[in-house]
Design an enzyme around this catalytic site. Structure first.
Site, PDB file in Angstrom:
ATOM      1  N   HIS A 112       0.826  -1.226   0.000  1.00 55.43           N
ATOM      2  CA  HIS A 112       0.000   0.000   0.000  1.00 55.43           C
ATOM      3  C   HIS A 112       0.858   1.273   0.000  1.00 55.43           C
ATOM      4  CE1 HIS A 112      -3.590  -2.335   0.417  1.00 55.43           C
ATOM      5  NE2 HIS A 112      -3.284  -2.795   1.608  1.00 55.43           N
ATOM      6  N   ASP A 147      -2.584 -10.641  -2.214  1.00 55.70           N
ATOM      7  CA  ASP A 147      -3.138 -10.230  -0.936  1.00 55.70           C
ATOM      8  C   ASP A 147      -4.637  -9.964  -1.173  1.00 55.70           C
ATOM      9  OD1 ASP A 147      -2.249  -8.965   1.892  1.00 55.70           O
ATOM     10  OD2 ASP A 147      -3.805  -7.705   1.005  1.00 55.70           O
ATOM     11  N   HIS A 149      -6.268  -7.437  -0.337  1.00 51.15           N
ATOM     12  CA  HIS A 149      -6.471  -6.018  -0.638  1.00 51.15           C
ATOM     13  C   HIS A 149      -5.759  -5.655  -1.944  1.00 51.15           C
ATOM     14  CE1 HIS A 149      -6.793  -6.158   3.850  1.00 51.15           C
ATOM     15  NE2 HIS A 149      -7.771  -5.290   3.632  1.00 51.15           N
ATOM     16  N   ASP A 226      -4.942 -12.720   4.032  1.00 48.91           N
ATOM     17  CA  ASP A 226      -6.219 -12.126   4.441  1.00 48.91           C
ATOM     18  C   ASP A 226      -7.359 -12.501   3.490  1.00 48.91           C
ATOM     19  OD1 ASP A 226      -5.006 -10.537   2.525  1.00 48.91           O
ATOM     20  OD2 ASP A 226      -4.896  -8.743   3.790  1.00 48.91           O
TER      21      ASP A 226
HETATM   22 ZN   LIG Z   1      -4.201  -7.180   2.840  1.00 45.68          ZN
END
Ligand SMILES: [Zn+2]
Length: 286
Positions: A112, A147, A149, A226
């Site tokens: 991120h 991931d 996200h 996740d």
């Molecule tokens: Zn994540």
């Protein structure tokens, strides 16, 4: 697969924060229980290497603890830990340059973080730093972000780069609210809340096809756990054994050296076995 890990990365924490040292400790404990305790150590990424991805302003902000982000704690010495985490990604990438597969079990995560920004528990973009390093030795690199996200930082760093392909499969309508569309060299596969591996694998199959058509010399994978059904931050639906099948599918399809960096995964109870399942699947086919 060689695994890079150093205990020093477990030395920082923010009380109550999901990105805890227990996550990586749970993976290490599980591996040791299974007789895998041969970890390779590594040093910190030099500032000159960080500068190939991040701006001087951003690096100084992290170094001087001069930043605020609601999700990304401003912890004393976080510069030291984030540089060390990037060093782990670099070490894994170097093995891939030397034609071996490697996994960097590192924290803080990185995908991120962009050139000029941090966020989502990430300070420096580990995989981007590692990919930039690989580009000194090889021509083309594909990044696969698995991931749960979207890897918004990585996408922002490599968008429009001719030598890098970026692909992310992630939960739609979730943090960081990006990765809705594909453009240029960036392919995004947002998946519905509740998606389990049987549906996810259709997108993974398409992503692997894109990678093979691109023909990279090395593949770098941002791997987070996740996507697991018990993860407290997302609503995807993987079970532990899905990571075994996922790894086999990737390992069979990709014929070039591959390195992995750990991103998220916040369920302490499932992350050890999930990682072990992934590793077992990978080693079965490589
Ligand atoms: Zn994540």
């Amino acid at each position: 697969m060689e695994i890079f890990f150093t205990k020093e990365l477990l030395e920082y924490y923010e009380p109550g924060h999901p990105e805890s040292p227990e996550r990586v400790q749970a993976i290490i404990d599980f591996l040791e229980k299974k007789g895998r305790s041969n970890f390779l150590s590594f040093g910190s990424a030099q500032e000159s290497i960080l500068l190939e991805v991040h701006s001087r302003m951003h690096i100084d902000a992290v170094k001087k603890n001069n930043f605020f982000d609601p999700d990304t704690p401003n912890i004393p010495d976080i510069f030291k830990f984030a540089s060390l985490s990037a060093g782990g990604a670099l070490a894994a990438a170097q093995l891939a340059i030397d034609k071996e597969d490697a996994f960097a079990l590192i924290r803080p995560p990185g995908h991120h973080a962009g050139k000029d920004f941090l966020g989502g528990f990430c300070y420096f973009n580990n995989i981007a730093i590692a990919v930039q390093h690989c580009l000194r030795s090889v021509k083309k690199i594909a990044i696969l972000d698995l991931d749960g996200h979207h890897g918004n930082g990585t996408e922002s760093i490599f968008k429009d780069s001719k030598n890098v392909l970026f692909i992310s499969i992630h939960q739609a309508h979730a943090y960081p609210w990006t990765g809705v569309m594909s453009f240029s060299n960036c392919y995004n596969f947002p998946v519905k809340k509740g998606t389990g591996f049987p549906d996810y694998r259709i997108f993974l199959h398409e992503a692997l096809g894109l990678i093979n058509r691109f023909g990279p010399d090395i593949v770098g994978i941002s791997l987070g756990f996740d996507t697991h059904r018990n993860d407290p931050l997302l609503d995807l639906n993987f079970v532990d054994s899905d990571y075994y099948h996922m790894a086999k599918m990737i390992g069979r399809s990709i014929c070039v050296p591959t390195f992995f960096v750990l991103e998220g995964g916040y369920d302490i109870k499932s992350i050890g076995n999930s990682f072990f399942c992934f590793l077992s699947g990978w080693e079965k086919v490589r």
